[in-house]
Design a protein around this motif. Sequence first.
Motif, mmCIF file in Angstrom:
data_model
loop_
_atom_site.group_PDB
_atom_site.id
_atom_site.type_symbol
_atom_site.label_atom_id
_atom_site.label_comp_id
_atom_site.label_asym_id
_atom_site.label_seq_id
_atom_site.Cartn_x
_atom_site.Cartn_y
_atom_site.Cartn_z
ATOM 1 N N ARG A 239 12.625 10.663 4.473
ATOM 2 C CA ARG A 239 10.870 10.995 4.498
ATOM 3 C C ARG A 239 10.291 11.127 3.134
ATOM 4 N N LEU A 240 11.013 11.857 2.120
ATOM 5 C CA LEU A 240 10.523 11.777 0.836
ATOM 6 C C LEU A 240 10.306 10.558 0.265
ATOM 7 N N ILE A 241 11.362 9.503 0.468
ATOM 8 C CA ILE A 241 11.272 8.402 -0.200
ATOM 9 C C ILE A 241 10.336 7.436 0.491
ATOM 10 N N ASP A 242 10.289 7.528 1.735
ATOM 11 C CA ASP A 242 8.870 6.749 2.449
ATOM 12 C C ASP A 242 7.826 7.110 1.804
ATOM 13 N N ALA A 243 7.605 8.512 1.856
ATOM 14 C CA ALA A 243 6.281 9.083 1.413
ATOM 15 C C ALA A 243 5.745 8.731 -0.294
ATOM 16 N N LEU A 244 6.741 8.652 -0.994
ATOM 17 C CA LEU A 244 6.439 8.897 -2.460
ATOM 18 C C LEU A 244 6.983 7.688 -3.180
ATOM 19 N N GLY A 245 8.094 6.869 -2.700
ATOM 20 C CA GLY A 245 8.638 5.983 -3.367
ATOM 21 C C GLY A 245 7.890 4.538 -2.951
ATOM 22 N N SER B 116 -4.452 3.865 -1.588
ATOM 23 C CA SER B 116 -3.272 3.850 -1.963
ATOM 24 C C SER B 116 -2.914 4.292 -3.489
ATOM 25 N N ARG B 117 -3.621 3.652 -4.295
ATOM 26 C CA ARG B 117 -3.639 3.675 -5.780
ATOM 27 C C ARG B 117 -3.759 5.278 -6.187
ATOM 28 N N LYS B 118 -4.774 5.719 -5.513
ATOM 29 C CA LYS B 118 -5.151 7.085 -6.054
ATOM 30 C C LYS B 118 -3.785 8.154 -5.543
ATOM 31 N N ALA B 119 -3.464 7.883 -4.356
ATOM 32 C CA ALA B 119 -2.348 8.797 -3.835
ATOM 33 C C ALA B 119 -1.217 8.618 -4.677
ATOM 34 N N GLN B 120 -0.740 7.274 -4.999
ATOM 35 C CA GLN B 120 0.479 7.158 -5.604
ATOM 36 C C GLN B 120 0.326 7.730 -7.204
ATOM 37 N N GLN B 121 -0.902 7.501 -7.792
ATOM 38 C CA GLN B 121 -0.949 8.304 -9.077
ATOM 39 C C GLN B 121 -0.991 9.480 -9.134
ATOM 40 N N HIS B 122 -1.517 10.294 -8.184
ATOM 41 C CA HIS B 122 -1.438 11.740 -8.017
ATOM 42 C C HIS B 122 -0.121 12.326 -7.802
ATOM 43 N N ALA B 123 0.794 11.485 -6.908
ATOM 44 C CA ALA B 123 2.006 12.050 -6.903
ATOM 45 C C ALA B 123 2.829 12.024 -8.169
ATOM 46 N N ILE B 124 2.761 10.555 -9.034
ATOM 47 C CA ILE B 124 3.345 10.555 -10.069
ATOM 48 C C ILE B 124 2.927 11.788 -11.232
ATOM 49 N N ASP B 125 1.611 12.220 -11.170
ATOM 50 C CA ASP B 125 1.305 12.892 -12.028
ATOM 51 C C ASP B 125 1.594 14.538 -11.690
ATOM 52 N N LEU C 208 0.949 -1.237 -0.034
ATOM 53 C CA LEU C 208 0.108 -0.100 0.142
ATOM 54 C C LEU C 208 0.961 1.344 -0.028
ATOM 55 N N PRO C 209 1.524 1.522 -1.213
ATOM 56 C CA PRO C 209 2.466 2.702 -1.220
ATOM 57 C C PRO C 209 1.931 3.809 -0.880
ATOM 58 N N CYS C 210 2.907 5.156 -0.463
ATOM 59 C CA CYS C 210 2.378 6.419 -0.311
ATOM 60 C C CYS C 210 1.666 6.353 0.762
ATOM 61 N N ALA C 211 1.756 5.726 1.944
ATOM 62 C CA ALA C 211 1.202 5.488 3.092
ATOM 63 C C ALA C 211 1.055 6.939 3.642
ATOM 64 N N ASP C 212 2.259 7.486 3.817
ATOM 65 C CA ASP C 212 2.400 8.628 4.541
ATOM 66 C C ASP C 212 1.754 10.065 3.948
ATOM 67 N N LEU C 213 1.091 9.649 2.738
ATOM 68 C CA LEU C 213 0.141 10.660 2.073
ATOM 69 C C LEU C 213 -1.156 10.162 2.339
ATOM 70 N N TRP C 214 -1.728 8.907 2.149
ATOM 71 C CA TRP C 214 -3.112 8.554 2.239
ATOM 72 C C TRP C 214 -3.593 8.278 3.820
ATOM 73 N N LEU C 215 -2.332 8.208 4.734
ATOM 74 C CA LEU C 215 -2.901 8.171 6.042
ATOM 75 C C LEU C 215 -3.545 9.456 6.572
ATOM 76 N N ASN C 216 -3.325 10.486 5.697
ATOM 77 C CA ASN C 216 -3.961 11.766 6.173
ATOM 78 C C ASN C 216 -5.558 12.048 5.578
ATOM 79 N N ASN C 217 -5.927 10.872 5.013
ATOM 80 C CA ASN C 217 -7.227 10.710 4.537
ATOM 81 C C ASN C 217 -8.256 10.563 5.622
ATOM 82 N N PRO C 218 -9.123 10.982 5.790
ATOM 83 C CA PRO C 218 -10.223 10.736 7.047
ATOM 84 C C PRO C 218 -10.876 9.359 6.821
ATOM 85 N N GLN C 219 -11.103 9.107 5.360
ATOM 86 C CA GLN C 219 -11.778 7.696 5.166
ATOM 87 C C GLN C 219 -10.887 6.630 5.629
ATOM 88 N N ALA C 220 -9.460 6.761 5.185
ATOM 89 C CA ALA C 220 -8.518 5.799 5.700
ATOM 90 C C ALA C 220 -8.383 5.609 7.158
#
Length: 557
Positions: free
Chosen positions: A396-402, A353-362, A260-272
């Motif tokens: 931290r960047l690698i953990d959040a985005l990679g 997780s997929r949305k967070a990763q794709q958004h970061a890639i874009d 579940l990549p980019c956890a440091d991004l999507w863990l900020n999501n209320p639904q998650a």
Amino acid sequence: MSISVFNRRWAAVLLETLTRHGVQHICIAPGSRSTSLTLEAAANAKITCHTHFDERGLGHLALGLAKVTGQPVAVIVTSGTAVANLYPALIEASLTGERLVLLTADRPPELIDCGANQAIRQDGIFSHHPTVTLSLPRPTPDISASWLASTLDHAMSRLEQGALHVNCPFAEPLYGGDAAAYAAWSDELGDWWQGGNHWLSAGSEKRALPQRDWPQWQRRRGVVIAARMSAEQGKQVAQWAETLGWPLLGDVLSSSGQPLPCADLWLNNPQAQRLLAQAEIVIQFGGSLTGKRMLQWQAKCKPLEYWLIDHIEGRGDPANHRGRRLVSDISHWLALHPAEKRQPWAAQLTELSRKAQQHAIDALSSIFGEAQLASRLAQLLPENGLFFAGNSLIVRLIDALGQLPAGYPVYSNRGASGIDGLLSTAAGVQRGAKRPMLAVVGDISALYDLNGLTLIGQCTAPTVLIVVNNNGGSIFSLLPTPEAERERFYRMPHQLNFEHAAAMFGLDYASPHDWDSLLDIVQQRWHQQGVLLLELKVAPHDGAETLRRLVNDAAAF
């Protein structure tokens, strides 16, 4: 001259005893008072000697070797402030579990507190940080060789993790003499010299016990946190969690593949957050989490039980959850607690997780810099190689985005999370593994351990060291530091680049200005020998601001 000869005999017994406990590598700094230890290490065919002129870097070189080999690694330094320079590496080992044996030469007691040169109080210099301390007497034939061997055996049997500090006073003279003198003292040990066993066998086996209620717990809603562990353990934990149908939150240091990549991004999501709040049990493998959102969720989660499994002793849970602290090798614990195949209970996290990763890639597709590097890092990794992650902002960047491949070896110094000695530790990791290595550190980290470029230059396989130069400590841009004082007292811009440093230490150098060039340069390096220092020059605040923006974006998915 007989004193110098007996010093050598004493050192020979000491070092031979260490080899019986797995010590194969000894890192040595120059010094006269440590002569007996140095010469006997060089004379012992079981020992591989490594040298460095900087004791602080030497300690971290040993730390890197210990990380890769899993064996205790010894360090030899002379007396005085040379000893104090080992402190950072010792502290890191005490938190991350590598075994170091610090052999610190010392002046004899009559030269302490009387104004003698290079004489300081070395007994207890490291306070409570060593796991075991041993203050040897001045070498004398009045003490038997069997006493020395059994004393070292007993100390090593207690060294399950961290450091053993052995303070070794030697009187002068330190050189010359009849090499045949005092042979009877050493011969007292008889056929021990020809064998490979300990003089004194001691210690106790620690084996994890099965949790009898595991069959009931595995049928409930669980979450797995994968923190720092070995590459093989990372694969095993990921497969175990998948079988259970439990979501796995993978740290950059877990080698779990971060399913579940980019956890440091999507863990900020209320639904998650609402979904994960349904967890009845959380099981964490390993220690030292990296991401801020991961740490915040870990601290706030309230399962019925929280289990933490790691081979390193200590509580390991700053949030002090109610549950179980299980000291065990992770692979062994997994074997005792097989997973029952079940359907995922939190499948919605996959889409988040997929949305967070794709958004970061874009968002990063056209932004060349440290955030883009972090998100695409997997493309740079050498085949059958290893990765060393620096500290502060870049990790931290690698953990959040990679998203690193499952089972790919990842190393770091994330115990005390210091930036001292990162280059030297990376060099030790590569030297112990003898595999191609990609290392990424920040500019302040590289400046702090600039002498470590000497060791990096000695790497035995193709190596790429990426220095992210954002002109200062940009990690402080993520923190609420006072804006008026931030630049001068926190970020400390240096206005330096690393091209001349690379030339000084004999490294190849490149400074690409776009992703395609960077990728091409790195891929070419894996097909040739030598070391490349690749400097990534970026704007001071871009990485921190990008991470902050992407975290805020993820809250709205």
